[in-house]
Design an enzyme around this catalytic site. Structure first.
Site, PDB file in Angstrom:
ATOM      1  N   CYS A  61       3.085   5.340  -2.788  1.00  0.00           N
ATOM      2  CA  CYS A  61       4.026   5.222  -3.913  1.00  0.00           C
ATOM      3  C   CYS A  61       3.846   3.983  -4.778  1.00  0.00           C
ATOM      4  CB  CYS A  61       5.447   5.277  -3.373  1.00  0.00           C
ATOM      5  SG  CYS A  61       5.732   6.741  -2.379  1.00  0.00           S
TER       6      CYS A  61
ATOM      7  N   GLY B 130       0.861  -1.189   0.000  1.00  0.00           N
ATOM      8  CA  GLY B 130       0.000   0.000   0.000  1.00  0.00           C
ATOM      9  C   GLY B 130       0.885   1.223   0.000  1.00  0.00           C
TER      10      GLY B 130
HETATM   11  C1  UGA Z   1       8.620   3.189  -1.228  1.00  0.00           C
HETATM   12  C2  UGA Z   1      10.056   2.789  -1.625  1.00  0.00           C
HETATM   13  O1  UGA Z   1      10.508   1.719  -0.793  1.00  0.00           O
HETATM   14  C3  UGA Z   1      11.000   3.980  -1.485  1.00  0.00           C
HETATM   15  O2  UGA Z   1      12.291   3.618  -1.957  1.00  0.00           O
HETATM   16  C4  UGA Z   1      10.472   5.147  -2.331  1.00  0.00           C
HETATM   17  O3  UGA Z   1      11.259   6.303  -2.189  1.00  0.00           O
HETATM   18  C5  UGA Z   1       9.053   5.491  -1.882  1.00  0.00           C
HETATM   19  O4  UGA Z   1       8.218   4.313  -2.021  1.00  0.00           O
HETATM   20  C6  UGA Z   1       8.550   6.625  -2.763  1.00  0.00           C
HETATM   21  O5  UGA Z   1       8.374   6.385  -3.953  1.00  0.00           O
HETATM   22  O6  UGA Z   1       8.473   7.754  -2.284  1.00  0.00           O
HETATM   23  P1  UGA Z   1       7.289   3.482   1.089  1.00  0.00           P
HETATM   24  O7  UGA Z   1       6.079   3.686   0.243  1.00  0.00           O
HETATM   25  O8  UGA Z   1       7.571   4.400   2.218  1.00  0.00           O
HETATM   26  O9  UGA Z   1       8.616   3.527   0.158  1.00  0.00           O
HETATM   27  O10 UGA Z   1       7.161   2.033   1.714  1.00  0.00           O
HETATM   28  P2  UGA Z   1       7.909   0.636   1.642  1.00  0.00           P
HETATM   29  O11 UGA Z   1       8.666   0.412   2.880  1.00  0.00           O
HETATM   30  O12 UGA Z   1       8.622   0.444   0.372  1.00  0.00           O
HETATM   31  O13 UGA Z   1       6.630  -0.350   1.673  1.00  0.00           O
HETATM   32  C7  UGA Z   1       5.630  -0.291   0.657  1.00  0.00           C
HETATM   33  C8  UGA Z   1       4.583  -1.343   0.890  1.00  0.00           C
HETATM   34  O14 UGA Z   1       5.075  -2.650   0.604  1.00  0.00           O
HETATM   35  C9  UGA Z   1       4.034  -1.423   2.305  1.00  0.00           C
HETATM   36  O15 UGA Z   1       2.636  -1.544   2.246  1.00  0.00           O
HETATM   37  C10 UGA Z   1       4.656  -2.692   2.890  1.00  0.00           C
HETATM   38  O16 UGA Z   1       3.869  -3.277   3.884  1.00  0.00           O
HETATM   39  C11 UGA Z   1       4.744  -3.555   1.653  1.00  0.00           C
HETATM   40  N1  UGA Z   1       5.800  -4.590   1.725  1.00  0.00           N
HETATM   41  C12 UGA Z   1       7.114  -4.230   1.747  1.00  0.00           C
HETATM   42  C13 UGA Z   1       5.449  -5.934   1.717  1.00  0.00           C
HETATM   43  O17 UGA Z   1       4.254  -6.299   1.675  1.00  0.00           O
HETATM   44  N2  UGA Z   1       6.437  -6.883   1.725  1.00  0.00           N
HETATM   45  C14 UGA Z   1       7.746  -6.552   1.761  1.00  0.00           C
HETATM   46  O18 UGA Z   1       8.597  -7.465   1.769  1.00  0.00           O
HETATM   47  C15 UGA Z   1       8.101  -5.192   1.770  1.00  0.00           C
END
Ligand code: UGA
Length: 431
Positions: free
Chosen positions: A258, A255
């Site tokens: 981004c 979610g």
């Molecule tokens: C993401 C990217 O990781 C950043 O590098 C980027 O700068 C940012 O988008 C952006 O475009 O501004 P963010 O949206 O803060 O960062 O969150 P993430 O930590 O990447 O997680 C995104 C989603 O993936 C979350 O809902 C998380 O729960 C999910 N996720 C993440 C999983 O379901 N499994 C995983 O192994 C990792």
């Protein structure tokens, strides 16, 4: 250096505070005057660990100032960062109107040569339009660049001071020199390229990470059907350095502001170029299916119906360490369960204030135990640390029905089953 940051959202505010901490003179500008007044007194508009301290410190040292006036912010600026929002439109495209409007105003108040850097995530090629807008408003010399941001919410400060890479996209050697100079105290590899490549790196990175998540969630489906354990399978994959162990955590899907938006935007951008990005369409589809799969699991564990049943939802934000509710899985799951007649009780360490403006008919508690009292199922949605150490002996006594549906695989299935819970995670052996 004298810097102006346009937009005080996640990216803008963090960027402003980080550059100010290196003793640059930074103006952070936002047209939202109320937000600027709050920021002047150190009130941060969202939850981000460590940001408040960084902002207050920079204000105190006189390196960070806030304003709504372009005239004031642009007076002596050498580098301007555009960090305004690019919200999604219904057709998957970005709304670029804030980027265009801010470019126009930057041009109007440009006093001397400056490098204008796009940090907002925009489709490659947007720079042509921005250049046209700026040139139509000023005769003063400028260069355009793109420095995409890769920080994660909840880890924004750490990511900014120790980035995986600094991408500098520009066709101008003067702009390149200035941007290398500005980033000189920040470690990490530099990647120099043209503006369009820089912008595509950002899209391609987010879409790739989203694809990794949908891939592991698909493998989780297979695991569940054959009695394999996704946690072991994921680890077995991640130990291969060619694959890597990051973003292979099965769960409720991605979610946030981004991944969903960037995936849709890349699909739509590719379509305009005449390319059908079927691969990413499937990534998005699998992400949607993950919510239905979870809801069906909840219904099955509640003996076929959730009607009039009290369900305890732990975690509302799209991931831990943030109060951001954008594209949070909790919203979709709660809406679906409410339609089936469930009574939702929820607790989140920081996101409840925001959640109240989005969700209807949800009862909130002051702690996890509050909402678990007499509940018929515990639904773990966001893996906050606070939920990892729950006293399940106490929970067993509180709950009407000992059902745990773990959307992020944070609990030990054996332990919970020993305590008498009916436990299911994502892609873990069902008993
Ligand atoms: C993401 C990217 O990781 C950043 O590098 C980027 O700068 C940012 O988008 C952006 O475009 O501004 P963010 O949206 O803060 O960062 O969150 P993430 O930590 O990447 O997680 C995104 C989603 O993936 C979350 O809902 C998380 O729960 C999910 N996720 C993440 C999983 O379901 N499994 C995983 O192994 C990792």
């Amino acid at each position: 250096m004298n810097i102006t940051i346009v937009g005080t959202g996640y990216v803008g505010l963090v960027t402003a505070a980080v550059f100010a901490s290196f003793k640059n003179k930074v103006w952070a500008l936002d047209i939202n005057e109320k937000q600027i007044e709050n920021l002047k007194s150190g009130k941060i508009p969202f939850y981000e660990p460590g940001l408040k301290e960084l902002v207050l410190n920079a204000i105190e040292k006189g390196n960070l100032q806030f304003t709504s006036s372009y005239e004031q912010a642009m007076a002596e600026t050498e580098i301007v960062f555009i960090c305004v929002g690019t919200p999604p439109k219904d057709n998957g495209d970005y709304d670029l109107s804030y980027v265009y409007k801010s470019s126009e105003l930057i041009a109007q108040y440009l006093n001397q040569y400056a490098v204008i850097v796009i940090k907002s995530t925009v489709p490659p090629g947007t720079n042509d339009e921005i250049t046209k807008i700026i040139k139509s408003k000023t005769k003063i010399d400028f260069d355009l660049a793109s420095c995409p941001e890769f920080l994660r919410e909840g880890a924004a400060i750490e990511d900014s001071f120790h980035p995986s890479r600094i991408v500098i996209g520009t066709e101008s050697s003067k702009a390149k020199r200035k941007l290398l100079e500005l980033h000189k105290q920040i470690p990490g590899p530099r990647l120099l390229c043209n503006v369009k490549s820089a912008q595509l790196i950002k899209y391609a990175a987010n879409a790739f990470l989203a694809a990794k998540i949908s891939y592991i969630n698909s493998i989780a489906q297979i695991c569940e059907k054959i009695g394999a354990d996704i946690e072991k399978v994921s680890r077995g994959l991640g130990l291969d350095p060619r694959i890597g162990d990051k973003f292979l955590k099965a769960g409720l899907g991605y979610g946030g502001s981004c991944f969903p938006k960037d995936t849709w935007a890349l699909i739509s951008f590719a379509k305009r170029l005449g390319y059908n990005f079927n691969f990413l369409k499937q990534v998005d589809e699998i992400n949607k299916q993950q919510v239905d799969y979870f809801v069906n699991k909840v219904v099955r564990l509640c003996d076929g119906s959730v009607k009039n049943k009290k369900l305890a939802i732990l975690g509302l934000s799209f991931k831990p360490d943030t109060d951001d509710m954008r594209e949070a899985r909790s919203i979709l799951i709660i809406n679906k369960l409410q339609k089936m007649g469930a009574k939702i009780f929820s607790y989140d360490p920081v996101a409840m204030t925001r959640a109240k403006t989005i969700l209807k008919d949800v009862n909130y508690g002051d702690n996890p135990y509050d909402v678990l009292d007499k509940s018929e199922a515990l639904l773990l949605i966001t893996e906050w640390d606070e939920f990892k150490n729950i006293d399940f002996k106490k929970v067993r006594k509180l709950m009407k029905n000992p059902v745990v549906v773990d959307g992020r695989n944070i609990y030990d299935p054996e332990k919970l089953r020993e305590l008498g819970f009916r436990y299911e995670g994502i892609g873990r052996k069902i008993q």
